[in-house]
Design a protein around this motif. Structure first.
Motif, PDB file in Angstrom:
ATOM      1  N   ALA A  75      39.508  46.498  40.878  1.00  0.00           N
ATOM      2  CA  ALA A  75      39.816  46.264  42.293  1.00  0.00           C
ATOM      3  C   ALA A  75      39.942  44.764  42.492  1.00  0.00           C
ATOM      4  O   ALA A  75      39.134  43.982  41.969  1.00  0.00           O
ATOM      5  N   LEU A  76      40.957  44.337  43.252  1.00  0.00           N
ATOM      6  CA  LEU A  76      41.250  42.913  43.373  1.00  0.00           C
ATOM      7  C   LEU A  76      41.612  42.534  44.797  1.00  0.00           C
ATOM      8  O   LEU A  76      42.348  43.252  45.481  1.00  0.00           O
ATOM      9  N   ALA A  91      37.506  39.998  41.728  1.00  0.00           N
ATOM     10  CA  ALA A  91      37.747  41.321  41.143  1.00  0.00           C
ATOM     11  C   ALA A  91      36.441  41.996  40.761  1.00  0.00           C
ATOM     12  O   ALA A  91      35.446  41.337  40.446  1.00  0.00           O
ATOM     13  N   SER A  92      36.485  43.321  40.773  1.00  0.00           N
ATOM     14  CA  SER A  92      35.343  44.116  40.314  1.00  0.00           C
ATOM     15  C   SER A  92      35.854  45.337  39.557  1.00  0.00           C
ATOM     16  O   SER A  92      36.972  45.814  39.796  1.00  0.00           O
ATOM     17  N   LEU A  93      35.041  45.839  38.634  1.00  0.00           N
ATOM     18  CA  LEU A  93      35.408  47.034  37.881  1.00  0.00           C
ATOM     19  C   LEU A  93      35.416  48.242  38.801  1.00  0.00           C
ATOM     20  O   LEU A  93      34.467  48.483  39.544  1.00  0.00           O
ATOM     21  N   SER A 116      44.122  47.527  41.445  1.00  0.00           N
ATOM     22  CA  SER A 116      44.227  48.053  42.812  1.00  0.00           C
ATOM     23  C   SER A 116      44.006  46.928  43.815  1.00  0.00           C
ATOM     24  O   SER A 116      42.922  46.338  43.879  1.00  0.00           O
ATOM     25  N   LEU A 117      45.053  46.631  44.585  1.00  0.00           N
ATOM     26  CA  LEU A 117      45.023  45.623  45.647  1.00  0.00           C
ATOM     27  C   LEU A 117      45.039  46.334  46.993  1.00  0.00           C
ATOM     28  O   LEU A 117      45.324  47.541  47.050  1.00  0.00           O
ATOM     29  N   ALA A 163      47.370  39.609  40.028  1.00  0.00           N
ATOM     30  CA  ALA A 163      47.072  40.799  39.231  1.00  0.00           C
ATOM     31  C   ALA A 163      47.214  40.500  37.748  1.00  0.00           C
ATOM     32  O   ALA A 163      46.388  40.925  36.934  1.00  0.00           O
ATOM     33  N   CYS A 164      48.253  39.746  37.385  1.00  0.00           N
ATOM     34  CA  CYS A 164      48.454  39.378  35.979  1.00  0.00           C
ATOM     35  C   CYS A 164      47.304  38.507  35.481  1.00  0.00           C
ATOM     36  O   CYS A 164      46.735  38.751  34.410  1.00  0.00           O
ATOM     37  N   ALA A 165      46.960  37.477  36.253  1.00  0.00           N
ATOM     38  CA  ALA A 165      45.888  36.572  35.858  1.00  0.00           C
ATOM     39  C   ALA A 165      44.559  37.312  35.715  1.00  0.00           C
ATOM     40  O   ALA A 165      43.789  37.075  34.773  1.00  0.00           O
TER      41      ALA A 165
END
Length: 275
Positions: free
Chosen positions: A195-196, A186-188, A233-234, A213-215
């Motif tokens: 973003a994931l 992930a990144s900010l 955001s995936l 996303a939860c983790a």
């Protein structure tokens, strides 16, 4: 025996849903789940979902990855099942009871409490799960959290620049993780926005992963990178995650995930063709 199915997806993470709540089916096996999930010779999906009666909830949801392994939770499938069921429900899963509620093409899911202890992930031996002293290539010092499924979360400068296809399998199957692991990078992307990308245990790279996303949201909140609610955001689209834990403890409340899911089509197959 001819069996009906519903093909559904949440942000492109797709499922074959079998409903055995009223008319029972033979027991699902790993081999059968693999055959159904095969995109060339089966129906094709990331996960096979089986709905069954439950003594402790409105119904039970069993989740099989495309490699045939049975897992404890799937956030995207939980939203899809909420929409299929059509009303709020309490659902038994191998990862614990969850609450689902459909909302005009979207669904909200109470995913329960996150767990952070090394035994709960589980890891092969004790270590700090807030900043694990391990690394694989360019990915180092992840946070580990169990949200019904085990996850490690890496925060990087640019999630899209990481070759997760090359690194994912090695991390997933590292002996440090006796039950394997889901890998999140992930990144900010902005204030309270991440973003994931996810390498999913038993499925590989997926367009979306609800538990991932939860983790990731929980990890980012604990690290004070963002505050709740968080937009994740995936590649397949966005989810909104709420959690009021933070700090260094095990969390003050359950994780709540909201996002879309939809039905793609319905069909049927001969059970013995895949058994």
């Amino acid at each position: 025996m001819r069996v009906s199915f519903t093909k559904m997806h949440g942000l492109g993470n797709d499922f074959v849903v079998l409903d055995a709540r009223e008319a029972s089916l033979p027991d699902m096996t790993g081999a059968m789940a693999r055959a159904l999930a095969d995109r060339r010779t089966g129906i094709g999906c990331d996960q096979v979902i089986v709905l069954e009666p439950s003594e402790s909830a409105d119904f039970r949801m069993r989740i099989f990855n495309s490699d045939g392994s049975e897992v404890g939770a799937c956030g995207n499938a939980s939203r899809a099942v909420a929409i299929l069921h059509g009303e709020a429900a309490r659902v038994e899963t191998a990862g614990g009871a969850i609450a689902v509620e459909p909302r005009d093409g979207c669904a909200a899911v109470d995913m329960g409490l996150p767990r952070f202890g090394w035994e709960a992930i589980p890891l092969a031996y004790a270590m700090d799960t807030g900043a694990m002293p391990v690394g694989w290539g360019e990915l180092e010092n992840p946070m580990a959290v169990n949200v019904g499924n085990p996850h490690v979360v890496f925060f990087v400068e640019d999630a899209n620049a990481v070759d997760l296809a090359a690194l994912g399998s090695g991390i997933e199957n590292d002996p440090l993780f006796p039950e394997r692991i889901n890998v999140n990078v992930a990144s900010l992307a902005g204030p309270d926005h991440l973003a994931l990308r996810v390498w999913e245990r038993g499925a590989g790279l997926t367009r979306a992963c609800g538990t991932g996303a939860c983790a990731t949201a929980v990890a980012a909140i604990r690290k004070r990178l963002v505050t709740s609610p968080v937009t994740i955001s995936l590649p397949g689209g966005d989810l909104v995650i709420e959690w009021d834990g933070g700090g260094s403890g095990d969390g003050a409340g359950p994780i709540r995930m909201t996002g879309p899911a939809s039905e793609a089509f319905r069909g049927s197959f001969e059970w013995d063709d895949f058994a």
